[in-house]
Design a protein around this motif. Structure first.
Motif, PDB file in Angstrom:
ATOM      1  N   PHE A  84     121.224  33.411  10.394  1.00  0.00           N
ATOM      2  CA  PHE A  84     121.333  34.591   9.519  1.00  0.00           C
ATOM      3  C   PHE A  84     121.020  34.295   8.057  1.00  0.00           C
ATOM      4  N   GLY A  85     121.685  33.270   7.533  1.00  0.00           N
ATOM      5  CA  GLY A  85     121.540  32.950   6.121  1.00  0.00           C
ATOM      6  C   GLY A  85     120.096  32.633   5.737  1.00  0.00           C
ATOM      7  N   ARG A 110     117.440  33.812   7.417  1.00  0.00           N
ATOM      8  CA  ARG A 110     116.594  34.994   7.637  1.00  0.00           C
ATOM      9  C   ARG A 110     116.752  36.054   6.561  1.00  0.00           C
ATOM     10  N   VAL A 111     117.886  36.056   5.864  1.00  0.00           N
ATOM     11  CA  VAL A 111     118.055  37.091   4.828  1.00  0.00           C
ATOM     12  C   VAL A 111     117.586  36.602   3.459  1.00  0.00           C
ATOM     13  N   LYS A 112     117.024  35.419   3.386  1.00  0.00           N
ATOM     14  CA  LYS A 112     116.507  34.947   2.091  1.00  0.00           C
ATOM     15  C   LYS A 112     115.349  35.838   1.651  1.00  0.00           C
ATOM     16  N   ARG A 116     112.005  32.485   2.090  1.00  0.00           N
ATOM     17  CA  ARG A 116     112.399  32.440   3.492  1.00  0.00           C
ATOM     18  C   ARG A 116     111.526  31.431   4.247  1.00  0.00           C
ATOM     19  N   VAL A 160     122.574  27.230   5.094  1.00  0.00           N
ATOM     20  CA  VAL A 160     121.902  27.574   3.833  1.00  0.00           C
ATOM     21  C   VAL A 160     121.987  26.434   2.828  1.00  0.00           C
TER      22      VAL A 160
END
Lengths: 277, 341, 336, 301
Positions: free
Chosen positions: B97-98, B100-102, B107, B153
């Motif tokens: 998740f961490g 992919r949301v960059k 990313r 992350v």
């Protein structure tokens, strides 16, 4: 603990709250305010005369009395219903369970004409009941049938989860202490179920008091006998008596508010006693 | 990365959660924040993370004032008490998740994300469960996934809020040893909050003891256990016997007798509290002895054969620490050994 | 931001829908009428559309709204944009003039015959074989006879029913106000169901099998017998009844705004034409045109009719005395 | 209210039936089931069957003729349109309100929650009356609206407003308790991991409440399409233009056209049944992962 006073980590609070408040104000508060404002054009004495006219008083008696009775019937049968759904297995239970919500989903007008078709003197059931001297449609009894119909799911759906969450230990303890089933139900289970039962009762009552669609088809609408308060509001409106209609509406609204706060209090109580058990 | 919090004050309504707290967390160390519930330790952790903001005071990350930085900018890894795994995502997606949301520019490519997640799952020894959903995992597994997710992350700091609080005793012990080992490999500056003294003493490089929003003592586990700085620390860490009495000619007089305390800073006649660890109490079986506290053996547990029920004995502390009754750290303390009496 | 945007889109959508139906209405007429005229205007609208197409080349669609007369008038007052109203009684149109200020006070003088292109009266519908032997008004107040009539507070037809009964009692040899009041009081004691409109009452009587006798519009009674079975019901015409004059008018404010005055006026005038009168006759209304009326004379029983002006001094007075809140009807209802 | 209740599984009853302390004598059980089923048959099943029986009493042809009649078709279209506007608006509101109430602490939260419930206890007739008082020609904004040729009452916007009012709390009432129970931790975790507000909402919050949301939406939709009282007051009953399906039922009913009235009613009853089916499915789906979790709790680390 809290999201913090000075700075909130989760975003969107001002937008979400702002939108909520604006929408609430536009759709609910301002229109409701209009009703109160309109009724304020009457003097207190005029207001009192309108809302205490004999015919209006009679309609309160019908609306509140029959609603109370319907809610009471629902409390009893709803409890049995919820009990049977939670405690017993029998064929077709899933379908029965799903159909309990029918009154939520079925439009009230449809319910009204269907119930009328059933209970009218020449209807499916009416033709058997009438010879027994039991007139349902077009009497206060018909209103009772309609209001019982629309109120049923409220009791079932508030009692059911509480009953499901009940630990068997409670009853095992009662049994080990020598209580029979009825004593256990009366002294152990009922007190636990009571808050939920009362909440369901109040919800069914609140809904029944305001109901219009299903009732007008089956009620006889005879003044003093089978005329409900919402119909009286419509009647006043159709005599171009806006202020009179509004005055009666204010009475109903006040009752609704009181009921709402009562229900909220009951729900808090129910949640708290659920947390305790 | 080092962390410094300075003069942090935080109130919730009239409740003071943190009362002027100043602390340093050195680079690469695993620090345990220990204290009873409501002592402000979780609040402090959340303030460091940026999940909460202090009413007053600053947070420095690597010497730079980060007090006004958003959580996202602080690059901290946070492990929640109840894991806070995203229940609608698989283990793999949770860890990814961490990444992919960059923002699009930063990313990593999906293939990079893939290998990174695999690596982390290997690290927490749960590669086999990548396709599972959180609800299909045990508590210990969930906690390890939560840790892997936080590490994904590459945070500069790792913050753990009661990481083992919701687990049963056995899993808890295993997991904290594992955490210690993991830290020895990663050497990432870490702070974890706990109310379990055993856990704090076992896992941490340093322990911070907190009570009522204040720091009571900071030190290595050995140090805080052996040299408690206050009655609170004494009673919170390990078992302790407490004697309430009056100082008179190098003895602490209590109702059941007197305890030799040697030289101390107390005025004669002053009230004092004496703390003695259980293992520091000697049992004197000689009926002629006059020093120590008179006692009677009530019941002999199957530990030692030397005493019998009803036998009268005297208890003599090998070491006792004295504190003035209302004092926090003010009481003087003396060390003594058995021969000194 | 997205939320706001979405809302705006939906609001625009809602408004466009509202607006588009408004533009659509340019080519249409809205006739707001009372309950029993559904079939009449269904026929008449088709005829008029054809007539208007031939006359002007314009295609006109007529939309209908039906309901209790009072309710319909209320809707118009509240802003229902009716081009023409064809209601049960003059009082309701007076209300539109008075409360809505949508038409001039003297609207009733604008068309012939008090602006009533057709008339009707009040008769009784009884079950096959007339088991209770209903012959005249006196039979309705007998104990054990169950009478169905709508609520005079909401239904125009019900007010005609009430006034017809009152007039009958008053015109009896020894009749006076007190006797009439007592007579009507006894009549309403026999009413088990008060529907809000004439149509509702017919349904109750015919379909639900409630009551021994339905007091109804003559046209409604004939229609019910035709639609629901001539073998099931009989029509009884009392010795004396009231001349019911359902009036029509153009709603000036609306047609002027929409520029539809011409077609709206033509629509109402067409009601007076031989074709219009014929359609009224076919639908069991009594035509005004003597020639057409003669054609249909065989359909209707002979009955002595009195007018509201004669007995009650006009609608305004009748309404005030009998139907306003606290009026005679309310006093009777409370005694129930 | 109180509708967010999970359907029990048949199997669950067994733990009561097989326990000596929680089961009743067979005759008591038999009597109670009989009472419940009789009540069920009388009050729920019979009305439902009546609708369909009456609808088909004159045969299939009459039935279909009633449904394809232009006025019926336009009533269907209007009903769909009104629901298509009212439901999404209440959906957006419900999500916004639940976000604010469930994820943040602020003064007056309890009051706000109560106010959101208000429309539940207001009679539909009063709901209609309010909008007449506001937007009717004799109301506050009526003359202005008339002058600017904006129609609200007796047109689609009025129907939409009345419908929005009566269905106002449905989505919010489903979401608020659900989102409150889920707490803030997952959102906080997402933020700590670097997600933006929208990312957090779309990827974490929304997937978590999607079944509750769907549940609220279908109940909201059922009520929106079936509302009678409030809509009746503001409709004007113009055939083919402002008649929704429930009003069409009333009109047909008043035209002696019972078969057609019940045909249209059966359409609404079908919608109700469909609603119940989806609702049951949603409840079933909604608790699947939770069940799995309960069962595997014992798996060792």
């Amino acid at each position: 603990m809290s999201a913090g006073q000075s700075r909130r980590v989760l975003p969107g609070f001002p937008l979400a709250l702002g939108y909520t408040l604006v929408y609430l104000a536009l759709i609910v508060l301002i229109p409701l305010g209009a009703v109160f404002l309109k009724s304020a054009t009457l003097s207190w004495e005029q207001f009192w005369t309108v809302i205490s006219a004999p015919r209006v008083l009679a309609s309160y008696r019908v609306s509140f009395g029959v609603s109370l009775l319907a809610a009471a019937i629902n409390a009893v049968f709803g409890l049995i219903f919820a009990w049977v759904l939670v405690r017993y297995s029998f064929p077709g239970k899933r379908i029965v369970d799903a159909l309990v919500d029918l009154p939520f989903a079925l439009p009230t007008a449809v319910a009204g004409i269907a119930l009328t078709a059933i209970y009218a003197g020449n209807g499916w059931l009416g033709q058997w009941l009438e010879p027994l001297g039991l007139k349902v449609a077009f009497t206060p009894l018909g209103i009772l049938v309609a209001l019982t119909f629309i109120g049923l799911p409220f009791v079932v759906r508030t009692v059911q989860p509480v009953l499901e969450d009940l630990d068997t230990e409670l009853e095992e303890a009662a049994a080990s202490l020598g209580a029979d089933r009825w004593q256990t139900f009366q002294r152990v289970l009922l007190p636990v179920l009571l808050p939920a039962l009362l909440t369901g009762f109040a919800l069914a009552f609140a809904r029944a008091v305001g109901e219009y669609g299903s009732v007008i088809f089956i009620a006889g609408n005879v003044p003093m006998v089978s005329e409900i308060t919402p119909l009286l509001i419509i009647t006043k409106l159709e005599q171009y008596d806006y202020v009179g209609a509004t005055a009666i509406a204010v009475v109903m609204l006040v009752v609704s508010f009181v009921l709402l706060f009562l229900i909220n209090g009951l729900q808090l109580w129910a949640n708290r006693s659920r947390a305790r058990t | 990365m080092s962390i410094r919090v300075q003069n942090i004050i935080k109130q919730f309504g009239s409740f003071v959660a943190l009362d002027d707290v100043t602390l340093d967390f050195p680079t690469g160390k695993l620090v345990g924040l220990l204290g009873p519930s409501g002592c402000g330790k979780t609040t402090l952790l959340r303030i460091i993370a940026g999940l909460e903001s202090a009413d007053r005071g600053q947070v420095f990350l690597d010497g730079a004032d980060a007090s006004n930085a958003h959580v996202r900018e602080r690059q901290v890894g946070f492990v929640f008490q109840h894991y806070a795994l995203f229940r609608h995502m698989t283990v793999f997606d949770n860890v990814a998740f961490g990444l992919r949301v960059k923002p699009r520019g930063q990313r990593p490519a999906e293939s990079v994300i893939h290998s990174r997640v695999r690596e982390l799952l290997d690290l927490v020894q749960l590669s086999a469960l990548a396709r599972r959903y959180p609800t299909q995992l045990s508590g210990g597994q969930r906690q390890r996934i939560a840790l892997a997710r936080a590490l994904a992350v590459e945070p500069r700091v790792l913050l753990l809020d009661e990481p083992f609080g919701a687990l049963d005793a056995k899993v808890r012990k295993e997991l904290r040893r594992w955490l210690r080992k993991l830290h020895d490999v990663l050497h990432i500056t870490s702070i974890f909050v706990t109310h379990d003294q055993e856990e704090a003493l076992e896992v941490s490089d340093r322990v911070v003891l907190m009570n009522h929003g204040r720091v009571e003592q900071v030190g290595a586990p050995q140090e805080v256990y052996e040299q408690p700085a206050s009655p609170f620390v004494y009673s919170f860490l390990g078992a302790v016997n407490l004697f309430h009495g009056r100082i008179q000619d190098h003895h602490l007089h209590v109702s059941e007798g007197r305890l030799p305390v040697g030289h101390n800073g107390f005025q004669p006649g002053a009230e004092a509290l004496g703390f003695v660890r259980p293992h520091e109490l000697d049992i004197e079986t000689d009926p002629a002895a006059t020093a120590g506290i008179a006692a009677r053996v009530e019941r002999v547990l199957a530990f030692g054969p030397t005493l019998t029920n009803g036998q009268r004995v005297r208890l003599k502390p090998a070491r006792i620490r004295l504190f003035a009754p209302e004092s926090q750290p003010a009481g003087s303390l003396i060390g003594m050994d058995g021969d000194g009496i | 931001m997205k939320i706001i945007h979405l809302t705006r889109t939906l609001l625009v959508l809602a408004l466009t829908v509202g607006a588009s139906s408004a533009t659509l209405a340019q080519a249409t007429l809205l006739n707001v009428s009372y309950d029993p005229t559904r079939e009449l205007y269904q026929d008449f609208n088709a005829a008029f559309a054809k007539y208007w197409k031939d006359q002007s080349g314009e295609t006109v669609t007529i939309q209908q709204s039906h309901g209790g007369s009072g309710k319909q008038a209320r809707s118009v007052i509240d802003g229902l944009e009716a081009d023409v109203v064809t209601l049960a009684l003059a009082y309701d149109i007076d209300a539109i003039a008075e409360k809505g200020k949508l038409i001039p006070q003297d609207w009733q003088k604008r068309l012939p015959n008090n602006s009533s292109p057709y008339t009707s009266t009040i008769v009784f519908l009884v079950r096959k074989g007339n088991p209770k032997g209903i012959k005249d008004w006196d039979d309705l107040v007998k104990p054990g006879v169950s009478v169905v009539t709508p609520n005079p507070k909401t239904s125009g037809g019900a007010r005609w029913n009430y006034l017809a009964a009152w007039g009958y009692a008053l015109k009896k040899p020894d009749g006076d106000e007190a006797k009439a009041r007592e007579f009507v009081g006894r009549l309403y004691k026999n009413v088990p169901v008060l529907d809000s409109g004439a149509r509702g009452s017919t349904t109750t009587f015919v379909e639900r099998g409630i009551g021994d006798v339905l007091i109804a519009w003559e046209n409604e009674a004939y229609l019910a017998r035709k639609e629901l079975g001539p073998d099931q019901f009989e029509i009884v015409t009392p010795s004396l009844s009231i001349l019911a004059e359902p009036p029509v008018t153009v709603v000036d404010r609306v047609v002027d705004k929409k520029g539809a005055r011409k077609v709206a006026e033509a629509y109402l005038e067409y009601l007076y034409s031989p074709e219009g009168q014929n359609i009224a006759g076919k639908n069991f209304y009594r035509p005004r045109d003597p020639q057409i009326a003669a054609q249909y004379a065989g359909r209707f029983a002979k009955v002595t009719l009195f007018t509201i002006d004669e007995v009650f001094g006009g609608w305004q007075k009748a309404q005030k005395t009998h139907f306003d809140d606290g009026g005679v009807y309310d006093q009777i209802a409370v005694q129930h | 209210m109180g509708a967010a209740v999970a359907t029990p599984w048949t199997a669950r009853a067994r733990r009561f039936e097989e326990n000596v302390a929680t089961r009743e004598p067979a005759w008591v059980k038999g009597v109670l089931i009989t009472i419940a089923l009789a009540f069920f048959g009388l009050f729920l099943l019979l009305p439902l069957m009546t609708v369909f029986a009456e609808a088909f009493r004159k045969g299939w042809q009459v039935y279909f003729a009633a449904l394809v009649e232009p006025d019926a078709l336009s009533a269907i279209a209007l009903t769909l349109l009104v629901a298509a506007i009212a439901v999404p608006l209440n959906l957006v509101f419900g999500v916004a309100a639940a976000w604010a109430i469930a994820k943040f602490d602020f003064r007056g939260k309890q009051l706000l929650t109560t106010l959101i419930d208000l429309p539940f206890s207001v009679s539909p007739v009063i709901a209609g009356l309010m909008f007449v008082l506001l937007f009717g020609m004799q109301g506050w904004f009526g003359p202005w609206l008339m002058a600017h040729d904006v129609k609200i009452i007796f047109a689609v916007p009025g129907l939409v407003l009345a419908t929005i009012f009566v269905t106002f709390p449905f989505v919010a009432r489903e979401l608020i308790p659900l989102m409150e129970a889920q707490g803030r931790e997952e959102e906080e975790a997402a933020i700590v991991l670097g997600a933006s507000g929208w990312q957090t909402f779309w990827r974490v919050t929304l997937p978590n409440v999607k079944w509750g949301l769907l549940y609220g939406v279908i109940l909201c939709n059922a009520r929106a399409m079936g509302e009678f009282g409030a809509v009746s007051v503001v409709s004007g009953h113009i055939r083919g233009r402002t008649n929704t399906l429930p009003l069409q039922v009333e009109i047909l009913y008043n035209e002696y056209n019972f078969a057609a009235a019940f045909a249209v009613a059966s359409l609404l009853a079908l919608l109700a049944l469909l609603t119940l089916v989806i609702k049951s499915l949603v409840e079933w789906r909604g608790r699947q992962p939770l069940n799995a979790g309960e069962e595997s709790q014992g798996v060792p680390a």
